[in-house]
Design a protein around this motif. Structure first.
Motif, PDB file in Angstrom:
ATOM      1  N   ALA A 225    -121.147  47.660  43.668  1.00 40.03           N
ATOM      2  CA  ALA A 225    -120.388  46.309  43.618  1.00 40.03           C
ATOM      3  C   ALA A 225    -121.217  45.052  43.196  1.00 40.03           C
ATOM      4  O   ALA A 225    -120.581  44.141  42.458  1.00 40.03           O
ATOM      5  N   ARG A 226    -122.601  45.189  43.585  1.00 42.32           N
ATOM      6  CA  ARG A 226    -123.349  43.920  43.487  1.00 42.32           C
ATOM      7  C   ARG A 226    -124.222  44.023  42.191  1.00 42.32           C
ATOM      8  O   ARG A 226    -125.090  43.240  41.602  1.00 42.32           O
ATOM      9  N   LEU A 227    -123.991  45.128  41.440  1.00 41.83           N
ATOM     10  CA  LEU A 227    -124.485  45.436  40.232  1.00 41.83           C
ATOM     11  C   LEU A 227    -124.189  44.371  38.980  1.00 41.83           C
ATOM     12  O   LEU A 227    -123.188  44.343  38.800  1.00 41.83           O
ATOM     13  N   ALA A 228    -125.237  43.716  38.280  1.00 44.11           N
ATOM     14  CA  ALA A 228    -124.739  43.028  37.038  1.00 44.11           C
ATOM     15  C   ALA A 228    -123.991  43.820  36.246  1.00 44.11           C
ATOM     16  O   ALA A 228    -124.674  45.065  35.938  1.00 44.11           O
ATOM     17  N   PRO A 229    -123.358  43.277  35.496  1.00 43.08           N
ATOM     18  CA  PRO A 229    -122.411  44.017  34.460  1.00 43.08           C
ATOM     19  C   PRO A 229    -123.419  44.547  33.249  1.00 43.08           C
ATOM     20  O   PRO A 229    -123.337  45.643  32.878  1.00 43.08           O
ATOM     21  N   TRP A 230    -124.556  43.710  32.914  1.00 44.04           N
ATOM     22  CA  TRP A 230    -125.231  44.508  31.803  1.00 44.04           C
ATOM     23  C   TRP A 230    -126.245  45.524  32.380  1.00 44.04           C
ATOM     24  O   TRP A 230    -126.643  46.367  31.675  1.00 44.04           O
ATOM     25  N   ARG A 231    -126.336  45.431  33.530  1.00 39.68           N
ATOM     26  CA  ARG A 231    -127.127  46.792  34.317  1.00 39.68           C
ATOM     27  C   ARG A 231    -126.190  47.849  34.080  1.00 39.68           C
ATOM     28  O   ARG A 231    -126.629  48.884  33.851  1.00 39.68           O
ATOM     29  N   GLU A 232    -124.895  47.552  34.718  1.00 41.59           N
ATOM     30  CA  GLU A 232    -124.121  48.825  34.512  1.00 41.59           C
ATOM     31  C   GLU A 232    -123.946  49.102  33.247  1.00 41.59           C
ATOM     32  O   GLU A 232    -123.946  50.630  32.857  1.00 41.59           O
ATOM     33  N   ARG A 233    -123.727  48.406  32.202  1.00 37.06           N
ATOM     34  CA  ARG A 233    -123.614  49.060  30.912  1.00 37.06           C
ATOM     35  C   ARG A 233    -124.949  49.606  30.389  1.00 37.06           C
ATOM     36  O   ARG A 233    -125.027  50.769  29.989  1.00 37.06           O
ATOM     37  N   GLY A 234    -126.117  49.109  30.783  1.00 35.55           N
ATOM     38  CA  GLY A 234    -127.376  49.767  30.145  1.00 35.55           C
ATOM     39  C   GLY A 234    -127.414  51.194  31.002  1.00 35.55           C
ATOM     40  O   GLY A 234    -127.983  51.986  30.261  1.00 35.55           O
ATOM     41  N   ALA A 235    -126.982  51.258  32.313  1.00 35.83           N
ATOM     42  CA  ALA A 235    -127.075  52.490  32.935  1.00 35.83           C
ATOM     43  C   ALA A 235    -126.177  53.410  32.226  1.00 35.83           C
ATOM     44  O   ALA A 235    -126.751  54.662  32.184  1.00 35.83           O
ATOM     45  N   ALA A 236    -125.008  53.098  31.912  1.00 41.96           N
ATOM     46  CA  ALA A 236    -124.214  53.739  31.412  1.00 41.96           C
ATOM     47  C   ALA A 236    -124.447  54.433  30.073  1.00 41.96           C
ATOM     48  O   ALA A 236    -124.444  55.686  29.874  1.00 41.96           O
ATOM     49  N   VAL A 237    -124.975  53.689  29.043  1.00 44.39           N
ATOM     50  CA  VAL A 237    -125.439  53.807  27.955  1.00 44.39           C
ATOM     51  C   VAL A 237    -126.588  55.105  28.092  1.00 44.39           C
ATOM     52  O   VAL A 237    -126.364  56.221  27.369  1.00 44.39           O
ATOM     53  N   CYS A 238    -127.633  54.560  28.773  1.00 41.77           N
ATOM     54  CA  CYS A 238    -128.637  55.467  28.861  1.00 41.77           C
ATOM     55  C   CYS A 238    -128.352  56.878  29.515  1.00 41.77           C
ATOM     56  O   CYS A 238    -128.667  57.891  28.941  1.00 41.77           O
ATOM     57  N   ALA A 239    -127.613  56.841  30.404  1.00 41.89           N
ATOM     58  CA  ALA A 239    -127.148  58.104  31.075  1.00 41.89           C
ATOM     59  C   ALA A 239    -126.221  59.051  30.061  1.00 41.89           C
ATOM     60  O   ALA A 239    -126.648  60.175  30.152  1.00 41.89           O
ATOM     61  N   ALA A 240    -125.548  58.283  29.106  1.00 38.08           N
ATOM     62  CA  ALA A 240    -124.714  58.896  28.218  1.00 38.08           C
ATOM     63  C   ALA A 240    -125.702  59.694  27.241  1.00 38.08           C
ATOM     64  O   ALA A 240    -125.478  60.669  26.811  1.00 38.08           O
ATOM     65  N   LEU A 241    -126.903  58.918  26.798  1.00 43.04           N
ATOM     66  CA  LEU A 241    -127.775  59.365  25.718  1.00 43.04           C
ATOM     67  C   LEU A 241    -128.499  60.449  26.542  1.00 43.04           C
ATOM     68  O   LEU A 241    -128.756  61.433  25.830  1.00 43.04           O
TER      69      LEU A 241
END
Ligand code: NA
Ligand code: NA
Lengths: 451, 343, 211
Positions: free
Chosen positions: C4-20
């Motif tokens: 919940a406290r995660l910044a949106p850019w971090r969330e997006r970065g994590a999602a992209v990296c995990a997808a890769l």
């Protein structure tokens, strides 16, 4: 001294970088390979020279027939463990040793000696003993240091007790009879086994909580009379060891091939014990693949590191350190032993055998220790001393391969620090054995009839 | 630019034995010839690259030079079988004549050119032996089902007689023979065999070494590295090379016989293959040779050139053949010298 | 730290990296599981050699056409060489399999005291500076070694297997495969740096480990 440091600055830096890197916890195999490449660039070594690394990996690992035994013995160990046979045997062996404190550890040491006579491959022996005994020892409340130490040390006996790949290789490097080396190694090998057992007895007596006696009820609910139980539980493993050793002795198989017979035998045993199903087999082959790769990638990385180390003058550095002294026979012998011991911290036995032995053999051959030994006898004695020393190198951190293998199979349940501590007494026992063989050459030379 | 002063040489043999010693001797001769300007740094097998990867590594330039038994590269350059181990081939003397006064070196170099490797054949080992056996060979049928560690063309010949030829790594031969995993093995000349300790695990030592009447060893140099040397240097390499060859030819034969006598004292039974067996091996070799010449035109060319050359030499010695001198009345027949070297 | 406290850019970065990371890691695990079975084939090959030797059989079959790898005959030496061909493949791909299971030996005196974040950083740096350069450079330099084997038609000198270039090519292929696997682990760890909650999740499915 300053000159020496300047000349070999890069070789020394390489060792320092390795030590530093190892302690970050990054996998050793990859660190060895990466540092090799990095120092090739730093040292201005022509890049095509690194083409030797691919050839070395191919010739030294992939095409190396002897290495095939590693996955096969690993698989044998895993199947033995999963079939429950090994556990039963250890329990019954412990019953045999009755109320002797440290009986389980002694059983492991004895098992190590027997295994040494069948496998001869360190990685495989340690892994197999570890898989067999470690869970049982931990469950019985053994101090982790005690358990790991006896497994790693007993597992490395395989390189000394014949048949031994290392002795065969030394025979060809030193131009001495391999048969004589086999005979010469037997007593020292058994002596080390005996030293371990004495140590275990004494420790278990002094510190009962390090090697607790199992609660009689927990050990074995089995009420079969001991002789019968022994017969029953020994049958499978003994048949298996007889199959491995016997197929070598009977000339059916080479040691490598005997590994496959052992693997098939363990599969059969699991089938008979009704503990073989699809999931067990699948998990065993998967774990075999990972464990063997873990062992072999250390060799792959080391192959890159060592060729660059030598190219940067590492071998000259060692040579200079030996020849720069003006010592008498015993002084020189002790210095060489010390050097090999220290090298053993970092290098693999194959590298040490190939780099150091040819350099020092001509020197050793003419030393006069006052026993009136022939050049051949001297070399055989020396080879066995080196062999004991190199066996110790498997146990010495940071590069104790036996420790790595052990670490590998504990899959993070036991820290490397614990494993390092566990090995100290056994390294001291090894050194005791080494000193005994230096003081009493008869231990080595009596069996081959060279005195 | 002038080529390297200290050439890194990856040896396929330990410098502790006679075969690898050749490279050390070559280095000494080279230093003499160049007034100390150029020498070899001979690396033990596996030190730089594993023995079987030497040719490949010299070709790629990963290592500058190599010291080899020529027959090792038969998997890559099939013609090398002829130089390494030619069954029923000529004597070392006749072979040497073809190499230096005939087409021998030229044809080998031609086969190596595509790989960018310069070859200097600098060392010859005398006839190898017929091998170590734990079974007596009295008739050709005794090869049926015999398992033997032997490679190359000799293996193909034995296959024709029903033997199972095996691949056993050098370091496992002793044990394989001791335990009967193989019934027989060939390895090298007596001096080297004795050091391997085969006398302890095999009963019979058979002669002649029909599968390998002479075997060549050479210095391999990466072509680019070789081209860096001046013509004068290149000539000095050749001089050192020939001096080494001469040393090997002079040194080796008496030493082998001394070694054989020592082995006999230890209880090894030295035997000759019966004529019937040799004849059967020869017949099988005709078959194998035919197949080889069909499949491999380079081999055919070299084999025919060699045989033509050898014929000239044989004819010369036939014309000049003399009986051995008669002993003086009362003088004992000279007995072979013993003792000296300790192999 | 919770999602919940995660910044949106971090969330997006994590999602992209995990997808890769996902397909790369999946591939390494999949191939590793398949090649694991080779250990049984190695065992069978060795047992075949032993049996043939005991029976004194050299040649099992001979045929006319040239078959890839086997040439025109199956002999005891073909089977002997098959042992280390299979072993080589088992080892090379097992390396990547072990990487994803984190089985490779670590001296974890310090490592086990590091935070999950610290461990991720050690692994990212190690993979980028040590493992990937090693794999790619050695694979690149192996070209000549494979090409020469192919051009010369290198084969056994013992009447065993032909087409030696096939197993030689496995070396660069295996090393590149390991580099790809390491890249997968780098992305995976990066995802963990963006979103620490991902650090606790192992990349492999839980396979039972022995006790
Ligand atoms: Na052993
Ligand atoms: Na060590």
């Amino acid at each position: 001294m300053a000159e020496f440091l300047a000349e070999y600055a890069l070789a020394i830096a390489m060792v320092v970088a390795l030590l530093a890197g190892i302690f970050t916890g990054y996998p050793v195999a990859f660190l060895l390979g990466g540092l090799g490449i990095a120092f090739a660039f730093i040292g201005g070594i022509p890049i095509p020279f690194l083409g030797t690394v691919g050839s070395r990996i191919f010739g030294g690992v992939i095409e190396n027939w002897l290495m095939i035994a590693i996955p096969l013995f690993v698989f044998m160990g895993l199947m033995l463990e999963r079939s429950g046979v090994a556990k039963r045997l250890l329990l019954t062996l412990q019953r045999l040793f009755g109320r002797t404190p440290g009986g389980l550890a002694i059983s492991v040491a004895i098992l190590g000696v027997v295994m040494a006579a069948s496998t001869g491959i360190i990685g495989a022996s340690v892994v197999m003993l570890g898989l067999l005994a470690l869970p049982v020892m931990m469950k019985q409340g053994y101090r982790a240091e005690m358990a790991c130490g006896v497994i790693a040390a007993s597992g490395t006996l395989g390189i000394l007790i014949p048949p031994s790949i290392m002795l065969v290789l030394m025979g060809s490097i030193l131009q001495v009879s391999v048969g004589a080396l086999f005979k010469a190694a037997l007593l020292p090998g058994l002596l080390l086994g005996l030293l371990y057992i004495v140590y275990l007895l004494v420790t278990a007596w002094l510190k009962p909580d390090w090697a607790p006696l199992a609660d009689p009820d927990a050990v074995d609910a089995d009420t079969t009379p001991l002789p019968l139980a022994l017969l029953r539980d020994l049958l499978g493993p003994v048949v298996l060891i007889v199959a491995v050793l016997g197929s070598i002795m009977a000339g059916i198989a080479t040691p490598t091939e005997a590994a496959a017979i052992g693997a098939a035998g363990s599969l059969l045993l699991a089938l008979i014990m009704r503990s073989l199903d699809w999931a067990t087999l699948r998990d065993a082959v998967r774990e075999t693949s990972r464990t063997s790769a873990m062992i072999l990638f250390v060799v792959i990385g080391a192959t890159c590191f060592s060729v660059v180390f030598k190219r940067l003058g590492g071998d000259y550095m060692i040579e200079e350190m030996v020849t720069g002294t003006g010592l008498g026979p015993y002084g020189l012998l002790l210095l060489l032993m010390l050097l090999i011991f220290v090298l053993g911290f970092f290098l693999e036995w194959i590298e040490i055998s190939f780099v150091v032995l040819p350099l020092v053999a001509p020197v050793v051959e003419v030393l006069d220790f006052g026993y009136g030994l022939s050049g051949q006898a001297l070399l055989i004695w020396f080879a066995i001393l080196v062999a004991i020393n190199l066996q110790t190198s498997f146990l010495t951190p940071p590069f104790g391969y036996a420790l790595f293998y052990l670490k590998g199979i504990t899959e993070g349940q036991i820290g490397i620090g614990t494993i390092y501590r566990s090995i100290i007494p056994f390294v001291l026992l090894q050194l005791t054995g080494l000193i005994l063989c230096i003081a009493f050459p008869a231990l080595v030379l009596w069996l081959p009839g060279l005195l | 630019a002038e080529g390297p002063k200290r050439l890194d040489v990856a040896s396929t043999f330990s410098t502790q034995n006679f075969l690898g010693e050749g490279a050390v001797h070559l280095s000494e001769e080279l230093e003499k010839a160049t007034g100390g300007e150029v020498s070899l740094r001979v690396h033990e097998p596996g030190d730089l690259v594993p023995a079987f990867e030497v040719f490949n590594s010299v070709s790629s330039g990963a290592v500058q030079a190599g010291w080899d038994w020529i027959g090792y590269w038969a998997g890559t350059v099939p013609i090398t079988n002829l130089y390494g181990a030619l069954p029923f081939g000529p004597t070392p003397e006749a072979f040497m004549s073809w190499m230096w006064a005939g087409e021998g070196t030229e044809l080998l170099q031609k086969a190596y050119d595509p790989y960018g490797v310069k070859v200097l054949p600098c060392f010859i080992s005398p006839q190898e032996t017929g091998g170590w056996y734990n079974k007596e060979i009295n008739k050709p049928e005794d090869f049926e089902g015999l398992s033997m560690r032997i490679s190359g063309l000799g293996a193909k010949v034995l296959n024709k007689l029903g033997a199972s030829t095996q691949l056993v790594p050098g370091s496992e031969i002793y044990l394989a023979l001791e335990r009967g995993r193989v019934d027989a093995t060939e390895f090298s000349v007596p001096q080297v065999d004795a050091a391997m300790g085969f006398d302890e695990v095999a009963e019979y030592y058979y002669f002649p070494g029909w599968h390998q009447s002479a075997s060549w060893f050479s210095l391999l140099i990466n072509q680019q590295v070789w081209d860096e040397y001046s013509d004068e240097r290149k000539a000095q390499f050749e001089t050192a090379c020939r001096a080494t060859l001469q040393w090997a030819m002079a040194e080796a034969p008496p030493e082998q016989v001394r070694t054989i006598h020592q082995l006999e004292e230890k209880g090894v039974k030295v035997r000759r293959f019966p004529d019937e067996v040799i004849s059967a091996l020869q017949d099988a070799w005709v078959e194998v040779r035919q197949e080889e010449m069909q499949n491999n035109p380079d081999f055919k060319e070299a084999y025919e050139s060699l045989m033509q050359h050898v014929k000239l030499i044989d004819e010369w010695y036939e014309l000049q053949a003399l009986p051995a001198p008669k002993p003086i009345q009362g003088e004992n027949q000279p007995t072979p010298v013993q003792g000296e070297g300790d192999a | 730290m919770t999602d919940a406290r995660l910044a949106p850019w971090r969330e997006r970065g994590a999602a992209v990296c995990a997808a890769l990371a996902r397909p790369l890691v999946w591939l390494g695990l999949f191939i590793g599981r398949v090649t694991s079975w080779l250990v049984l084939l190695v065992m069978l090959a060795v047992l075949t050699t032993v049996t043939l030797n005991a029976l004194g059989i050299n040649e099992i079959a001979r045929w006319q056409a040239d078959v890839l790898l086997f040439g025109n005959a199956l002999t005891i030496n073909s089977v002997t060489e098959l042992q280390w061909h299979l072993f080589g493949i088992l080892t090379l791909f097992g390396g990547t399999y072990a990487l994803h299971h984190d089985t490779h030996v670590r001296v974890d005196l310090v490592y086990q005291k590091l935070s999950p974040r610290g461990r991720a950083i050690v692994d990212i740096l190690g993979h980028l500076l040590m493992l990937i350069p090693f794999c790619l450079l050695i694979a690149w330099l192996s070209q000549h070694f494979v090409a020469m084997s192919y051009m010369s038609g290198e084969r056994s000198n013992y009447g065993g297997l032909t087409d030696r270039y096939l197993i030689k090519a496995m070396l660069p292929i295996g090393l590149v495969f390991l580099a790809v696997g390491a890249l997968g682990q780098v992305f995976n760890n990066l995802a963990g740096l963006f979103d620490p909650s991902r650090l606790a999740v192992p990349t492999h499915d839980k396979e039972p480990i022995h006790g």
